[in-house]
Design an enzyme around this catalytic site. Structure first.
Site, short mmCIF file in Angstrom:
data_model
loop_
_atom_site.label_atom_id
_atom_site.label_comp_id
_atom_site.label_asym_id
_atom_site.label_seq_id
_atom_site.Cartn_x
_atom_site.Cartn_y
_atom_site.Cartn_z
N ASN A 1 4.51 6.22 0.08
CA ASN A 1 3.84 6.49 1.36
C ASN A 1 4.23 5.38 2.33
O ASN A 1 3.78 4.24 2.20
CB ASN A 1 2.32 6.50 1.13
CG ASN A 1 1.53 6.57 2.42
OD1 ASN A 1 2.08 6.89 3.48
ND2 ASN A 1 0.23 6.26 2.34
N TRP A 2 5.08 5.72 3.30
CA TRP A 2 5.54 4.70 4.26
C TRP A 2 4.46 4.33 5.28
O TRP A 2 4.63 3.36 6.01
CB TRP A 2 6.75 5.21 5.04
CG TRP A 2 8.03 5.25 4.27
CD1 TRP A 2 8.21 5.12 2.93
CD2 TRP A 2 9.33 5.44 4.84
NE1 TRP A 2 9.55 5.23 2.62
CE2 TRP A 2 10.26 5.42 3.77
CE3 TRP A 2 9.81 5.64 6.13
CZ2 TRP A 2 11.63 5.59 3.97
CZ3 TRP A 2 11.17 5.80 6.33
CH2 TRP A 2 12.08 5.77 5.25
N LYS A 3 3.43 5.14 5.36
CA LYS A 3 2.42 4.94 6.42
C LYS A 3 3.13 4.92 7.78
O LYS A 3 4.16 5.56 7.93
CB LYS A 3 1.60 3.68 6.18
CG LYS A 3 1.10 3.60 4.73
CD LYS A 3 0.08 2.55 4.53
CE LYS A 3 -0.27 2.47 3.05
NZ LYS A 3 -1.46 1.71 2.78
N HIS B 1 -6.11 10.43 2.82
CA HIS B 1 -5.84 9.02 2.51
C HIS B 1 -7.00 8.18 3.06
O HIS B 1 -7.57 8.51 4.10
CB HIS B 1 -4.51 8.58 3.13
CG HIS B 1 -4.08 7.24 2.66
ND1 HIS B 1 -4.58 6.07 3.19
CD2 HIS B 1 -3.22 6.88 1.67
CE1 HIS B 1 -4.03 5.04 2.55
NE2 HIS B 1 -3.21 5.50 1.63
N GLU C 1 -7.07 5.60 4.70
CA GLU C 1 -6.89 5.18 6.10
C GLU C 1 -7.26 6.30 7.06
O GLU C 1 -7.74 6.05 8.16
CB GLU C 1 -5.44 4.69 6.31
CG GLU C 1 -5.22 3.35 5.62
CD GLU C 1 -3.82 3.11 5.12
OE1 GLU C 1 -2.89 3.84 5.53
OE2 GLU C 1 -3.63 2.20 4.28
N GLU D 1 -7.19 6.29 -5.69
CA GLU D 1 -6.81 5.07 -4.98
C GLU D 1 -8.07 4.28 -4.66
O GLU D 1 -8.67 4.47 -3.59
CB GLU D 1 -6.09 5.42 -3.67
CG GLU D 1 -4.83 6.22 -3.86
CD GLU D 1 -3.84 5.94 -2.73
OE1 GLU D 1 -2.76 5.43 -3.04
OE2 GLU D 1 -4.17 6.21 -1.57
N GLY E 1 -3.29 -2.08 -0.70
CA GLY E 1 -2.73 -3.10 0.20
C GLY E 1 -3.30 -4.49 -0.01
O GLY E 1 -3.15 -5.36 0.83
N SER F 1 -1.64 -1.10 -4.81
CA SER F 1 -0.88 -2.31 -5.14
C SER F 1 0.01 -2.15 -6.38
O SER F 1 0.13 -3.07 -7.18
CB SER F 1 -1.84 -3.50 -5.30
OG SER F 1 -2.51 -3.75 -4.08
N GLY G 1 2.34 2.47 -1.74
CA GLY G 1 2.37 2.19 -0.31
C GLY G 1 3.40 1.13 0.01
O GLY G 1 4.60 1.39 0.09
N GLY G 2 2.94 -0.12 0.15
CA GLY G 2 3.77 -1.24 0.59
C GLY G 2 5.14 -1.31 -0.08
O GLY G 2 6.17 -1.42 0.60
C1 PEP Z 1 -1.54 3.56 -0.32
O1 PEP Z 1 -1.75 3.26 0.85
O2 PEP Z 1 -1.58 4.76 -0.66
C2 PEP Z 1 -1.25 2.50 -1.25
C3 PEP Z 1 -1.40 2.73 -2.53
O3 PEP Z 1 -0.85 1.30 -0.71
P1 PEP Z 1 -0.36 -0.01 -1.51
O4 PEP Z 1 0.59 0.45 -2.59
O5 PEP Z 1 0.31 -0.83 -0.49
O6 PEP Z 1 -1.58 -0.63 -2.09
#
Ligand code: PEP
Length: 245
Positions: A8-10, A92, A94, A161, A167, A206, A227-228
């Site tokens: 997920n690039w956001k 999500h 966010e 999640e 994050g 993470s 994500g990241g």
């Molecule tokens: C996400 O936003 O779906 C996520 C899992 O982010 P991260 O891997 O950066 O924690």
């Protein structure tokens, strides 16, 4: 069941970086048994669908809760599908936090996605305060059951999640993730009988190449939403390779 590793690039990257990513990803990517998905911002999907390795699928990060029409700024499931999205993340944390999305709206989005041949990846998860108060399972149960209302199994994916892991660099311990995934599996089996066994339950929060192996070894962890780290083609490919072993 085939594992799903989704990135997920956001709201990150511009066109130039997107092109560099495709080149770098293709250089590091090795064919694998896992299903690989990249969910970039919508403006990049058309390009990536043509330039990423053909084994990689594309997904949206959200879809509108409406069919096409006068909804300025929105992207419908039909549009996402027409540029090559086979999946869409919905709900999500966010979206829940910054755009006030609730389970009812998320369920509408998931159903619309399904109607247009997009598999929804429905995100659920508790906050740190809810976990500390012993309410994590009650919260996740409500989210799973409400968000899957009128959806058939196994035509969706659940992404667990926990908000305290997104994050933050603090991933759930493998046993913590498995405990919640097994609970979600139980809910789905109760609701869908045998078909509940075939729903993929992926973990997000993470995930890195360093911590992914013990997590993916858990019985009910069927993949990751990353994500990241998915922004870095080399590190994302390392996760994919480790999960394909
Ligand atoms: C996400 O936003 O779906 C996520 C899992 O982010 P991260 O891997 O950066 O924690």
């Amino acid at each position: 069941m085939q594992r799903l590793i989704a990135g997920n690039w956001k709201m990150n990257k511009e066109m130039r970086q997107c092109k560099e990513y495709a080149e770098s990803f293709n250089a590091y990517f090795k064919e694998t048994m896992v299903e690989v998905l990249v969910c970039p911002p919508l403006p990049f999907v058309y390009y990536l669908a043509r330039h990423l390795h053909p084994l990689v699928k594309l997904g949206a990060q959200d879809v509108a809760a409406f069919e096409p029409g006068p909804y300025t700024g929105e992207i419908s499931a039909t549009m996402a599908r027409s540029v090559g999205c086979l999946y869409s993340i919905v709900g999500h944390s966010e979206r829940r936090k910054y755009f006030g999305e609730d389970d009812k709206l998320i369920n509408i989005k998931a159903r619309l996605a399904r109607q247009h041949a997009i598999t929804p990846i429905i995100c659920v998860g508790e906050t740190s305060a809810q976990r500390k108060a012993g309410k994590a399972k009650a919260i996740v149960k409500k989210q799973v059951l409400s968000c899957t209302n009128k959806l058939a199994a196994p035509s969706f994916v659940i992404a667990y999640e926990p908000l305290w892991a997104i994050g933050t660099g603090k991933n759930a311990a493998p046993e913590q993730a498995e405990d919640m995934h097994a609970f979600i599996r139980q809910l789905l089996t109760k609701k869908y009988k045998g078909k509940g066994k075939d729903v993929r339950i992926i973990y997000g929060g993470s995930v890195t190449p360093e911590n992914c192996v013990p997590l993916i070894r858990q019985k009910n962890v069927n993949g990751f939403l990353v994500g990241g780290v998915s922004l870095d083609a080399k590190r994302f490919c390392e996760i994919i390779a480790k999960c394909g072993m």
